[in-house]
Design a protein around this motif. Structure first.
Motif, PDB file in Angstrom:
ATOM      1  N   ALA A 252      -4.536  -5.242  -2.022  1.00 13.98           N
ATOM      2  CA  ALA A 252      -5.880  -5.779  -1.780  1.00 13.98           C
ATOM      3  C   ALA A 252      -5.916  -7.280  -2.025  1.00 13.98           C
ATOM      4  O   ALA A 252      -6.585  -8.032  -1.301  1.00 13.98           O
ATOM      5  CB  ALA A 252      -6.895  -5.061  -2.662  1.00 13.98           C
TER       6      ALA A 252
ATOM      7  N   PHE B 145     -12.073  -2.096  -4.536  1.00 15.33           N
ATOM      8  CA  PHE B 145     -11.375  -2.693  -3.391  1.00 15.33           C
ATOM      9  C   PHE B 145     -11.980  -4.049  -3.048  1.00 15.33           C
ATOM     10  O   PHE B 145     -11.262  -5.047  -2.878  1.00 15.33           O
ATOM     11  CB  PHE B 145     -11.456  -1.754  -2.189  1.00 15.33           C
ATOM     12  CG  PHE B 145     -10.996  -2.375  -0.898  1.00 15.33           C
ATOM     13  CD1 PHE B 145      -9.649  -2.625  -0.666  1.00 15.33           C
ATOM     14  CD2 PHE B 145     -11.921  -2.736   0.083  1.00 15.33           C
ATOM     15  CE1 PHE B 145      -9.225  -3.212   0.517  1.00 15.33           C
ATOM     16  CE2 PHE B 145     -11.508  -3.311   1.265  1.00 15.33           C
ATOM     17  CZ  PHE B 145     -10.157  -3.557   1.486  1.00 15.33           C
TER      18      PHE B 145
ATOM     19  N   THR C 271       0.839  -1.198   0.000  1.00 23.62           N
ATOM     20  CA  THR C 271       0.000   0.000   0.000  1.00 23.62           C
ATOM     21  C   THR C 271       0.871   1.245   0.000  1.00 23.62           C
ATOM     22  O   THR C 271       0.599   2.221  -0.713  1.00 23.62           O
ATOM     23  CB  THR C 271      -0.931  -0.008   1.224  1.00 23.62           C
ATOM     24  OG1 THR C 271      -1.769  -1.155   1.177  1.00 23.62           O
ATOM     25  CG2 THR C 271      -1.803   1.242   1.244  1.00 23.62           C
TER      26      THR C 271
ATOM     27  N   LEU D 288      -6.675   1.950   0.971  1.00 22.27           N
ATOM     28  CA  LEU D 288      -7.056   1.218  -0.244  1.00 22.27           C
ATOM     29  C   LEU D 288      -8.469   1.577  -0.683  1.00 22.27           C
ATOM     30  O   LEU D 288      -8.745   1.694  -1.887  1.00 22.27           O
ATOM     31  CB  LEU D 288      -6.939  -0.290  -0.002  1.00 22.27           C
ATOM     32  CG  LEU D 288      -5.530  -0.826   0.206  1.00 22.27           C
ATOM     33  CD1 LEU D 288      -5.558  -2.326   0.496  1.00 22.27           C
ATOM     34  CD2 LEU D 288      -4.655  -0.560  -1.013  1.00 22.27           C
ATOM     35  N   ARG D 289      -9.372   1.744   0.254  1.00 24.20           N
ATOM     36  CA  ARG D 289     -10.743   2.129  -0.107  1.00 24.20           C
ATOM     37  C   ARG D 289     -10.754   3.515  -0.762  1.00 24.20           C
ATOM     38  O   ARG D 289     -11.457   3.746  -1.750  1.00 24.20           O
ATOM     39  CB  ARG D 289     -11.639   2.133   1.133  1.00 24.20           C
ATOM     40  CG  ARG D 289     -12.020   0.749   1.623  1.00 24.20           C
ATOM     41  CD  ARG D 289     -13.061   0.847   2.740  1.00 24.20           C
ATOM     42  NE  ARG D 289     -13.386  -0.446   3.290  1.00 24.20           N
ATOM     43  CZ  ARG D 289     -14.247  -1.304   2.736  1.00 24.20           C
ATOM     44  NH1 ARG D 289     -14.857  -0.970   1.605  1.00 24.20           N
ATOM     45  NH2 ARG D 289     -14.493  -2.476   3.309  1.00 24.20           N
TER      46      ARG D 289
END
Length: 779
Positions: free
Chosen positions: A631, A673, A622, A664-665
């Motif tokens: 992910a 995601f 990330t 990530l979202r």
């Protein structure tokens, strides 16, 4: 299964050692029964082929399941360990004091699983309880059981496995006989394996028909008889069998006709052996599972069998189909069918059996001592694998120590050493508790080994959450160690207590205990525990905010492991060092260290190392901007965690994980995601690990995505051998098929595995199948 389409299923089904003959109606019936019922029990006399039929049924239907697992119960005598054995087979970590059935039920409820419980008859009550509990909890579970009697639970569908079809008396055979009668087909196949030039002719067809009738279609009997064609014609074989039956069945009127037939055939095979072969057969009957040559030489030689003759005797029993040869991680091992094992066991006197069991125990005590001596070193992975292979033998050795008067101290010794080298690395905590508790009760003497055993049992209790019992046990162990002045036991007591304090968040107490553990284990010269103590003290120092000292201690632990060529502790150290590197912006080093730790986790099949390593890799990726890869790792890690029964969260890592998910979202959007996590969660363990290591395989593509196969690295002859392996032929049959020496066939198989990077014949078979599907069947 390199080169194949994606197969979601995982499992441990073995490749058939020989080709499978007939049973089309039975296989169809099993398919029907599995639709109508979630438990199908195959019953029948010994030697009728229940196991092979169950394996073939499972192999034919594996694509309908997420996982297919074979649980061989042949070598297990303790009914209390049935659930633990199933849990270990499916890779479930055992970190709870609750019944292992609860964890199994939870795991199996999350996926569509086919479970094969093989040889249940001697553990029928425990198997029935397990099956009933699991079927009630896991709606997608199907079970195929094999037993000489049904399990007797609600919803069970039984299927009696009948002998293979044979011609009626007086009915002549035709060229279509192999198609009409499975018994004849099996005999002809095995006959050709024994005598390659053998064919069904006008001159021998009547004798072949009579022979198959006399053997009543029992596969084991047919296979044993076919081997005799090397010395006898079919007519002579029938004549000898007729005489033998008339003599042998007079005194066994209480047995069923088919049992008398099989007994007669086995007895006749026994009588045709040399005296040394007979002796070895009976002695081998004490082994609870598969075994290696070294064990046979250690336990069975002497008193009529010279050590240098054992290999030739083993070869003779293999040649006569009285032993089966297997390969486990490129190690050759042997197995005796349960029917033959029972026959041999009946011929052992009580004194001889006791003497053999004692030698067997001595052999495995020595093996465990050797494993401990070499555990903290370069042979650690091989010892990990070896002790897993020897699990049935280790249990038998421990049981002997409990049952034989005066042997409890030896049992306590074995159990205590196994805790750190076998049960703990495999997360077999309930089994460790089972044996340690029994041994501590049986051997109450105030010894240093008892002090260590009490601490080991305390570690189990802490791990499984029974804090009160753990504190009582470790204090008893510490008091005894103080009384004896034993530095090793005191070092273990400090280490176990410190880990408990660490888990509860009492880092100051943990640090003091770990300091003591470092001192005691240095004094005792126990480098493995010293490395653990240094690592643990380093983590405690880190939690207390002393980052410089923490880094120094952790690096010392890593240096100690590296200096000795050790792997398992080093993997945990690398994860900790990687997290520190990541937090200080060195993502490249973090990724490199995490991948090194994942290699160790893969080699040890340590799902906890794999889970934490993949999660940490997701956090690191990330930070590099690889959101999709991160992910994917989160999804893969969560699947490994769930299928291994690992706790969902670790308080120390919660912040890292939540921050990663939020990033990530934001970067991908909720939908993208979720889709990437889902994709990672569909990977098999092998594919997920390969992706994490940066070496993705073509193994696990979608079902409709088939790559063109790469050019085969095999020679034409090797390709022919691989094709025969894929058809299920063993080395002996391959040698007959290709008219080459058996050792040449074995050499070809080994070369194929080396070239393809495989460890089993199953992988060769899958590779060949995949090439055919993808259009690469030819070189």
């Amino acid at each position: 299964m390199a080169g194949s389409r994606q197969v979601r299923q995982v499992g441990n089904l073995p490749a058939d050692l020989t080709s499978f003959v007939g049973r089309k109606r039975e296989l169809a019936r099993i398919r029907q029964l599995l639709v109508a019922s979630r438990l199908v029990t195959l019953t029948g006399v010994g030697g009728v082929g229940k196991t092979r039929l169950a394996l073939r049924a499972a192999a034919e239907q594996h694509r309908a399941f997420d996982a297919v697992w074979l649980v061989d119960l042949t070598g297990l005598d303790d009914p209390h360990l049935v659930a633990e054995t199933v849990a270990a087979t499916v890779g479930l970590r055992d970190e709870s004091t609750a019944c292992p059935l609860d964890g199994l039920a939870q795991l199996l409820a999350s996926q569509r699983t086919l479970l094969l419980l093989d040889n249940c008859e001697h553990l029928s009550d425990s198997c029935a309880e397990l099956a009933d509990r699991l079927l009630r909890s896991a709606s997608e579970l199907r079970i195929i059981a094999t037993s000489r009697q049904s399990l007797g639970i609600v919803g069970e569908q039984g299927m009696r496995v009948a002998p293979l079809a044979v011609p009626d008396s007086g009915r002549p055979l035709t060229a279509k006989a192999p198609e009409l009668y499975d018994g004849v087909a099996l005999f002809l196949e095995r006959a050709v394996a024994a005598v390659p030039e053998f064919t069904l002719t006008q001159g021998n067809q009547a004798a072949v028909a009579e022979l198959c009738r006399r053997l009543e279609g029992i596969p084991l009997a047919i296979e044993l008889a076919a081997v005799r064609l090397r010395a006898l014609s079919v007519d002579a074989l029938v004549e000898h069998l007729n005489d033998r039956y008339r003599f042998l069945t007079r005194g066994s009127r209480t047995a069923s006709p088919r049992q008398r037939t099989l007994h007669a055939l086995v007895n006749w095979s026994f009588q045709l052996l040399s005296a040394s072969e007979q002796t070895l057969w009976t002695r081998l009957s004490i082994f609870p599972g598969d075994f290696d040559l070294e064990t046979v030489e250690s336990v069975c030689a002497g008193d009529g069998i010279e050590g240098e003759d054992v290999l030739d005797l083993i070869d003779g029993l293999l040649d006569k189909s009285l032993l089966q040869r297997e390969e486990h991680d490129r190690q050759v091992r042997y197995r005796m069918l349960e029917t033959l094992r029972e026959f041999g066991r009946q011929r052992l006197g009580a004194d001889e059996r006791r003497a053999l069991l004692r030698r067997h125990r001595d052999r495995y005590r020595l093996l465990v001592d050797q494993a401990v001596a070499e555990w903290f070193g370069p042979r650690q992975v091989s010892w990990f694998t070896r002790l897993r292979l020897e699990r049935a033998h280790l249990r038998a050795a421990l049981e002997f120590c409990l049952q034989e008067p005066g042997e409890a101290e030896a049992g306590l010794h074995i159990a205590t050493l196994l805790y750190e080298t076998h049960w703990k690395p495999n997360a077999f905590y309930s089994e460790g508790h089972h044996w340690l508790a029994r041994m501590l009760e049986a051997a109450p003497g105030p010894t240093a080994m008892r002090a260590e055993a009490l601490c080991a049992e305390a570690d189990v209790a802490y791990t499984q959450g029974d804090i009160a019992a753990a504190e009582r046990l470790v204090e008893e162990g510490r008091a005894l160690a103080c009384e004896l002045g034993h530095a090793g036991a005191l070092g273990l007591a400090a280490l176990v207590s410190g880990m408990a304090a660490n888990i509860t968040g009492d880092y100051e107490r943990a640090a003091a205990l770990f300091e003591d553990a470092v001192t005691r284990n240095t004094e005792a010269g126990n480098t493995m525990r010293l490395a653990c103590a240094l690592l643990s003290l380093g983590t405690a120092a880190d939690y207390l905010g002393d980052r410089r000292r923490a880094a120094e201690l952790i690096e010392r632990s890593l240096a100690l492991s590296e200096a000795h060529g050790e792997s398992w502790i080093r993997a945990w150290v690398m994860i900790i060092v990687a997290l520190d590197a990541w937090q200080h912006g060195d993502s490249a080093r973090a990724i490199s260290l995490l991948r090194e730790s994942l290699v160790v986790g893969r080699d040890f099949d340590d799902r906890l190392i794999i889970t934490i390593g993949m999660r940490a890799l997701a956090w690191t990726l990330t930070g590099t901007g690889d959101f999709i890869g991160a992910a994917h790792m989160l999804g893969a890690a969560d699947k490994v965690r769930r299928t291994a029964g690992i706790s969902a969260h670790w308080s120390q890592h919660a912040e890292f994980h939540e921050r990663c998910v939020a990033t990530l979202r934001d970067g991908l959007g909720d939908a993208a995601f979720a889709e990437a996590v889902r994709q990672g969660g569909e990977w098999t363990l092998g594919h997920a690990t390969a992706e994490a290591l940066g070496t993705p395989r073509v193994t696990d593509k979608k079902d409709d995505e088939i790559d063109a196969p790469a050019p085969s690295p095999l020679t034409r002859r090797e390709h022919e051998v691989a094709e025969l392996v894929a058809r299920g032929l063993g080395n002996k049959e391959i040698s007959s098929e290709l008219v080459i020496a058996q050792r040449t066939a074995e050499s070809h198989v080994e070369h194929i595995m080396t070239k393809l990077g495989f460890k089993s014949r199953t992988q060769i078979a899958s590779w060949m199948t995949a090439r055919k599907v993808a259009g690469g069947g030819d070189r």
